[in-house]
Scaffold this motif. Structure first.
Motif, mmCIF file in Angstrom:
data_model
loop_
_atom_site.group_PDB
_atom_site.id
_atom_site.type_symbol
_atom_site.label_atom_id
_atom_site.label_comp_id
_atom_site.label_asym_id
_atom_site.label_seq_id
_atom_site.Cartn_x
_atom_site.Cartn_y
_atom_site.Cartn_z
ATOM 1 N N LYS A 12 0.833 -1.209 0.000
ATOM 2 C CA LYS A 12 0.000 0.000 0.000
ATOM 3 C C LYS A 12 0.866 1.258 0.000
ATOM 4 N N GLN A 13 1.983 1.201 0.725
ATOM 5 C CA GLN A 13 2.861 2.381 0.750
ATOM 6 C C GLN A 13 3.337 2.734 -0.661
ATOM 7 N N ARG A 14 3.617 1.697 -1.459
ATOM 8 C CA ARG A 14 4.071 1.961 -2.825
ATOM 9 C C ARG A 14 2.991 2.683 -3.620
ATOM 10 N N LEU A 15 1.737 2.320 -3.398
ATOM 11 C CA LEU A 15 0.629 2.948 -4.128
ATOM 12 C C LEU A 15 0.340 4.369 -3.634
ATOM 13 N N LEU A 16 0.860 4.703 -2.470
ATOM 14 C CA LEU A 16 0.490 5.972 -1.825
ATOM 15 C C LEU A 16 1.693 6.881 -1.613
ATOM 16 N N ASP A 17 2.788 6.606 -2.340
ATOM 17 C CA ASP A 17 4.008 7.339 -1.980
ATOM 18 C C ASP A 17 3.996 8.794 -2.437
ATOM 19 N N ASP A 18 2.927 9.207 -3.107
ATOM 20 C CA ASP A 18 2.763 10.634 -3.414
ATOM 21 C C ASP A 18 2.177 11.394 -2.217
ATOM 22 N N LEU A 19 1.766 10.679 -1.172
ATOM 23 C CA LEU A 19 1.119 11.336 -0.024
ATOM 24 C C LEU A 19 2.098 11.452 1.138
ATOM 25 N N ASP A 20 1.861 12.449 2.000
ATOM 26 C CA ASP A 20 2.679 12.620 3.198
ATOM 27 C C ASP A 20 2.029 11.889 4.353
ATOM 28 N N ILE A 21 2.372 10.627 4.500
ATOM 29 C CA ILE A 21 1.752 9.811 5.546
ATOM 30 C C ILE A 21 2.824 9.380 6.529
ATOM 31 N N GLU A 22 2.499 9.390 7.816
ATOM 32 C CA GLU A 22 3.377 8.796 8.830
ATOM 33 C C GLU A 22 2.872 7.381 9.090
ATOM 34 N N TRP A 23 3.725 6.396 8.844
ATOM 35 C CA TRP A 23 3.313 4.996 8.980
ATOM 36 C C TRP A 23 3.732 4.433 10.335
ATOM 37 N N HIS A 24 2.778 3.795 10.996
ATOM 38 C CA HIS A 24 3.006 3.169 12.299
ATOM 39 C C HIS A 24 2.822 1.666 12.145
ATOM 40 N N PHE A 25 3.750 0.890 12.662
ATOM 41 C CA PHE A 25 3.553 -0.559 12.664
ATOM 42 C C PHE A 25 2.909 -0.944 13.990
ATOM 43 N N VAL A 26 1.690 -1.509 13.925
ATOM 44 C CA VAL A 26 0.970 -1.864 15.154
ATOM 45 C C VAL A 26 0.804 -3.376 15.303
ATOM 46 N N GLY A 27 1.406 -4.138 14.403
ATOM 47 C CA GLY A 27 1.242 -5.593 14.442
ATOM 48 C C GLY A 27 2.270 -6.263 15.327
ATOM 49 N N ARG A 28 2.234 -7.571 15.286
ATOM 50 C CA ARG A 28 3.178 -8.373 16.039
ATOM 51 C C ARG A 28 4.506 -8.417 15.269
ATOM 52 N N ILE A 29 5.598 -8.155 15.959
ATOM 53 C CA ILE A 29 6.906 -8.102 15.303
ATOM 54 C C ILE A 29 7.467 -9.513 15.161
ATOM 55 N N GLN A 30 7.882 -9.869 13.959
ATOM 56 C CA GLN A 30 8.567 -11.143 13.741
ATOM 57 C C GLN A 30 10.011 -10.836 13.343
ATOM 58 N N SER A 31 10.946 -11.660 13.845
ATOM 59 C CA SER A 31 12.374 -11.388 13.609
ATOM 60 C C SER A 31 12.705 -11.246 12.134
#
Ligand SMILES: *Cc1c(COP(=O)(O)O)cnc(C)c1O
Length: 238
Positions: free
Chosen positions: A74-93
């Motif tokens: 999704k970030q690739r499709l939206l890289d014209d926008l000024d968005i701050e992305w937060h990762f809220v999922g479970r972290i895997q190594s």
């Protein structure tokens, strides 16, 4: 998406976002919080890039995602926008590199080994990855997060990692009904923060509150509420 579908999803998201903003503002007033002191994080996992674009067009800047590959697409499709992305999922190594490269914030840090990987893999040390440590309070079902007893040591370890900045604490309590019961874990998280905060590491972020309990979280000092369903509607897959 057909033009009619796109118009109706625009209207739906606009109405819902408006309602959520009003709920946050009303809760700030009701519980004596400074106006604007609670930031809205729109959790867009499972929802389309088009829905994110609509919300961004309505002034929403912070978006949360739970699945790394989906988020990167999704970030690739939206890289014209000024968005701050937060990762809220479970972290895997095996995903820490993508997380370190593609997000500004991580909300669920609960393992010092993940912290070290994220720090080493953060591309630009001048813009540290902003992290919240996840605490598991009153036996939430997902079992994610450290117990309050283990939190001081995790904080000590993570706060030494170059490339990361520990901004505060996050929790995801088991769903429950009623303002008073909903407030309990959020009050516990605030008290933990008050005990552990230092001038060097003030832990000023409290990431807590979702669609069904945002008022309780604001009452107990949330600075960031993570809202999915109330903005984007029900998720059709988990
Ligand atoms: C999905 C999710 C949310 C949003 O939940 P809603 O109930 O849809 O508002 C918030 N936080 C985390 C960590 C999530 O995974």
């Amino acid at each position: 998406m057909s033009e009619r579908d796109s118009t109706s999803s625009h209207r739906l998201i606009a109405e819902r976002l408006d309602r959520v903003r009003t709920r946050v503002a009303d809760a700030e007033v009701r519980f004596g919080r400074d106006p604007g002191s609670v930031q809205l994080l729109a959790v867009s996992k499972v929802h389309s890039a088009e829905s994110i674009r609509i919300a961004a067009g309505l002034g929403q800047v912070e978006f949360g995602e739970s699945y790394v590959q989906e988020a990167c697409d999704k970030q690739r499709l939206l890289d014209d926008l000024d968005i701050e992305w937060h990762f809220v999922g479970r972290i895997q190594s095996n995903k820490t590199k993508l997380i370190a490269e593609h997000f500004s914030w991580v909300h669920g840090l609960n393992d010092a080994r993940h912290a070290h990987r994220l720090g080493v893999q953060r591309p630009n040390p001048d813009t540290p990855l902003r992290c919240c440590l996840q605490v598991n309070l009153s036996g939430e079902p997902s079992k994610a997060g450290v117990t309050p007893d283990a939190l001081p040591e995790l904080l000590d370890q993570c706060s030494r990692v170059p490339g990361l900045r520990i901004e505060g604490l996050m929790t995801l309590p088991a769903p429950c009904d009623g303002l008073e019961s909903q407030r309990r874990p959020f009050a516990e998280l605030r008290q933990l923060r008050d005990q552990l905060a230092t001038p060097a590491i003030p832990l000023s972020t409290l990431s807590m509150g979702m669609s069904d309990d945002l008022e309780a979280a604001v009452a107990e000092g949330a600075t960031m509420v993570r809202i999915g369903t109330a903005i984007f509607g029900p998720r059709l897959r988990a």
